[in-house]
Write a protein that holds these residues in place. Structure first.
Motif, PDB file in Angstrom:
ATOM      1  N   GLN A   1       0.846  -1.174   0.000  1.00 48.30           N
ATOM      2  CA  GLN A   1       0.000   0.000   0.000  1.00 48.30           C
ATOM      3  C   GLN A   1       0.888   1.232   0.000  1.00 48.30           C
ATOM      4  O   GLN A   1       2.051   1.166   0.396  1.00 48.30           O
ATOM      5  CB  GLN A   1      -0.895   0.025   1.228  1.00 48.30           C
ATOM      6  CG  GLN A   1      -1.894  -1.101   1.253  1.00 48.30           C
ATOM      7  CD  GLN A   1      -2.776  -1.025   2.491  1.00 48.30           C
ATOM      8  OE1 GLN A   1      -2.605  -0.151   3.324  1.00 48.30           O
ATOM      9  NE2 GLN A   1      -3.711  -1.943   2.587  1.00 48.30           N
ATOM     10  N   VAL A   2       0.332   2.339  -0.438  1.00 45.54           N
ATOM     11  CA  VAL A   2       1.085   3.586  -0.483  1.00 45.54           C
ATOM     12  C   VAL A   2       0.722   4.405   0.751  1.00 45.54           C
ATOM     13  O   VAL A   2      -0.440   4.485   1.144  1.00 45.54           O
ATOM     14  CB  VAL A   2       0.742   4.374  -1.767  1.00 45.54           C
ATOM     15  CG1 VAL A   2       1.438   5.712  -1.788  1.00 45.54           C
ATOM     16  CG2 VAL A   2       1.094   3.559  -2.990  1.00 45.54           C
ATOM     17  N   GLU A   3       1.698   5.031   1.330  1.00 41.28           N
ATOM     18  CA  GLU A   3       1.466   5.915   2.463  1.00 41.28           C
ATOM     19  C   GLU A   3       0.646   7.120   1.994  1.00 41.28           C
ATOM     20  O   GLU A   3       0.826   7.601   0.872  1.00 41.28           O
ATOM     21  CB  GLU A   3       2.800   6.401   3.031  1.00 41.28           C
ATOM     22  CG  GLU A   3       3.593   5.334   3.730  1.00 41.28           C
ATOM     23  CD  GLU A   3       2.937   4.909   5.044  1.00 41.28           C
ATOM     24  OE1 GLU A   3       2.346   5.769   5.722  1.00 41.28           O
ATOM     25  OE2 GLU A   3       3.014   3.714   5.355  1.00 41.28           O
ATOM     26  N   PRO A   4      -0.250   7.633   2.810  1.00 41.70           N
ATOM     27  CA  PRO A   4      -1.082   8.777   2.392  1.00 41.70           C
ATOM     28  C   PRO A   4      -0.263  10.014   2.025  1.00 41.70           C
ATOM     29  O   PRO A   4      -0.593  10.716   1.078  1.00 41.70           O
ATOM     30  CB  PRO A   4      -1.953   9.053   3.615  1.00 41.70           C
ATOM     31  CG  PRO A   4      -1.954   7.790   4.390  1.00 41.70           C
ATOM     32  CD  PRO A   4      -0.651   7.116   4.108  1.00 41.70           C
ATOM     33  N   LEU A   5       0.807  10.278   2.736  1.00 42.21           N
ATOM     34  CA  LEU A   5       1.629  11.445   2.429  1.00 42.21           C
ATOM     35  C   LEU A   5       2.302  11.308   1.067  1.00 42.21           C
ATOM     36  O   LEU A   5       2.374  12.272   0.296  1.00 42.21           O
ATOM     37  CB  LEU A   5       2.679  11.650   3.526  1.00 42.21           C
ATOM     38  CG  LEU A   5       3.492  12.939   3.436  1.00 42.21           C
ATOM     39  CD1 LEU A   5       2.567  14.148   3.464  1.00 42.21           C
ATOM     40  CD2 LEU A   5       4.492  13.014   4.560  1.00 42.21           C
ATOM     41  N   ALA A   6       2.749  10.120   0.736  1.00 41.82           N
ATOM     42  CA  ALA A   6       3.361   9.893  -0.571  1.00 41.82           C
ATOM     43  C   ALA A   6       2.330  10.034  -1.689  1.00 41.82           C
ATOM     44  O   ALA A   6       2.629  10.574  -2.762  1.00 41.82           O
ATOM     45  CB  ALA A   6       4.006   8.516  -0.611  1.00 41.82           C
ATOM     46  N   ALA A   7       1.108   9.578  -1.451  1.00 41.49           N
ATOM     47  CA  ALA A   7       0.054   9.706  -2.458  1.00 41.49           C
ATOM     48  C   ALA A   7      -0.293  11.183  -2.678  1.00 41.49           C
ATOM     49  O   ALA A   7      -0.476  11.627  -3.819  1.00 41.49           O
ATOM     50  CB  ALA A   7      -1.183   8.933  -2.023  1.00 41.49           C
ATOM     51  N   LEU A   8      -0.364  11.960  -1.606  1.00 45.04           N
ATOM     52  CA  LEU A   8      -0.642  13.394  -1.740  1.00 45.04           C
ATOM     53  C   LEU A   8       0.484  14.110  -2.480  1.00 45.04           C
ATOM     54  O   LEU A   8       0.235  15.004  -3.289  1.00 45.04           O
ATOM     55  CB  LEU A   8      -0.851  14.023  -0.373  1.00 45.04           C
ATOM     56  CG  LEU A   8      -2.164  13.680   0.323  1.00 45.04           C
ATOM     57  CD1 LEU A   8      -2.186  14.263   1.728  1.00 45.04           C
ATOM     58  CD2 LEU A   8      -3.341  14.190  -0.481  1.00 45.04           C
ATOM     59  N   ALA A   9       1.717  13.728  -2.216  1.00 50.34           N
ATOM     60  CA  ALA A   9       2.852  14.330  -2.916  1.00 50.34           C
ATOM     61  C   ALA A   9       2.799  14.010  -4.403  1.00 50.34           C
ATOM     62  O   ALA A   9       3.100  14.867  -5.243  1.00 50.34           O
ATOM     63  CB  ALA A   9       4.164  13.849  -2.309  1.00 50.34           C
ATOM     64  N   ALA A  10       2.398  12.796  -4.757  1.00 49.68           N
ATOM     65  CA  ALA A  10       2.295  12.416  -6.170  1.00 49.68           C
ATOM     66  C   ALA A  10       1.196  13.208  -6.864  1.00 49.68           C
ATOM     67  O   ALA A  10       1.367  13.681  -7.995  1.00 49.68           O
ATOM     68  CB  ALA A  10       2.037  10.918  -6.290  1.00 49.68           C
ATOM     69  N   VAL A  11       0.062  13.378  -6.212  1.00 54.89           N
ATOM     70  CA  VAL A  11      -1.037  14.159  -6.792  1.00 54.89           C
ATOM     71  C   VAL A  11      -0.613  15.613  -6.964  1.00 54.89           C
ATOM     72  O   VAL A  11      -0.900  16.237  -7.990  1.00 54.89           O
ATOM     73  CB  VAL A  11      -2.301  14.046  -5.907  1.00 54.89           C
ATOM     74  CG1 VAL A  11      -3.361  15.043  -6.331  1.00 54.89           C
ATOM     75  CG2 VAL A  11      -2.857  12.633  -5.972  1.00 54.89           C
TER      76      VAL A  11
END
Length: 132
Positions: free
Chosen positions: A9-19
């Motif tokens: 799974q992807v960490e939420p902070l990493a997903a927000l950074a990608a977006v």
């Protein structure tokens, strides 16, 4: 334990950074495309688009808010100067430099909010010309 528990799974902070990175990339791309279109097609009709954009950015609940101020600068197309004049109820509001005779102009009928409780019919004239 469920069947999916072993998957990554992807960490939420990493997903927000990608977006955020994708959004910044799209914004930069759109700005570059707009700047390129101005130089590729100098004969396009710019004034109607600028007038529509100004009506959208300067309107609140369906009526234009005067004075126009920073809304006019945000509606100015890249590579062009803009002059906007609103006339309503015997008053005139103008923003931008004086347009030359060869400028392209567009007019729109708009509702103008003069006071917090006063809305009157008015006319918006937007003139644009290339930066010299």
């Amino acid at each position: 334990m469920s069947f999916w528990s072993g998957r990554a799974q992807v960490e939420p902070l990493a997903a927000l950074a990608a977006v955020l990175a994708v959004c910044i990339g799209l914004t930069l791309y759109a700005g570059a495309v707009e700047a390129a279109l101005v130089s590729l097609s100098p004969d396009r009709a710019v004034a109607p688009t600028a007038a529509d954009r100004l009506v959208t950015t300067a309107s609140s609940f369906g009526s234009m808010v005067v004075p126009l101020g920073p809304n006019a600068s945000s509606a100015r197309p890249a590579g062009y100067e803009l002059n906007a004049t609103v006339v309503a109820d015997g008053s005139t509001w103008t923003v931008g430099p004086t347009p030359p005779d060869a400028s392209e102009c567009a007019r729109r009928r708009v509702s103008v909010r003069i006071d917090p409780a006063t809305v009157r019919p008015g006319t918006l004239e937007v003139c644009v010309w290339p930066v010299a």
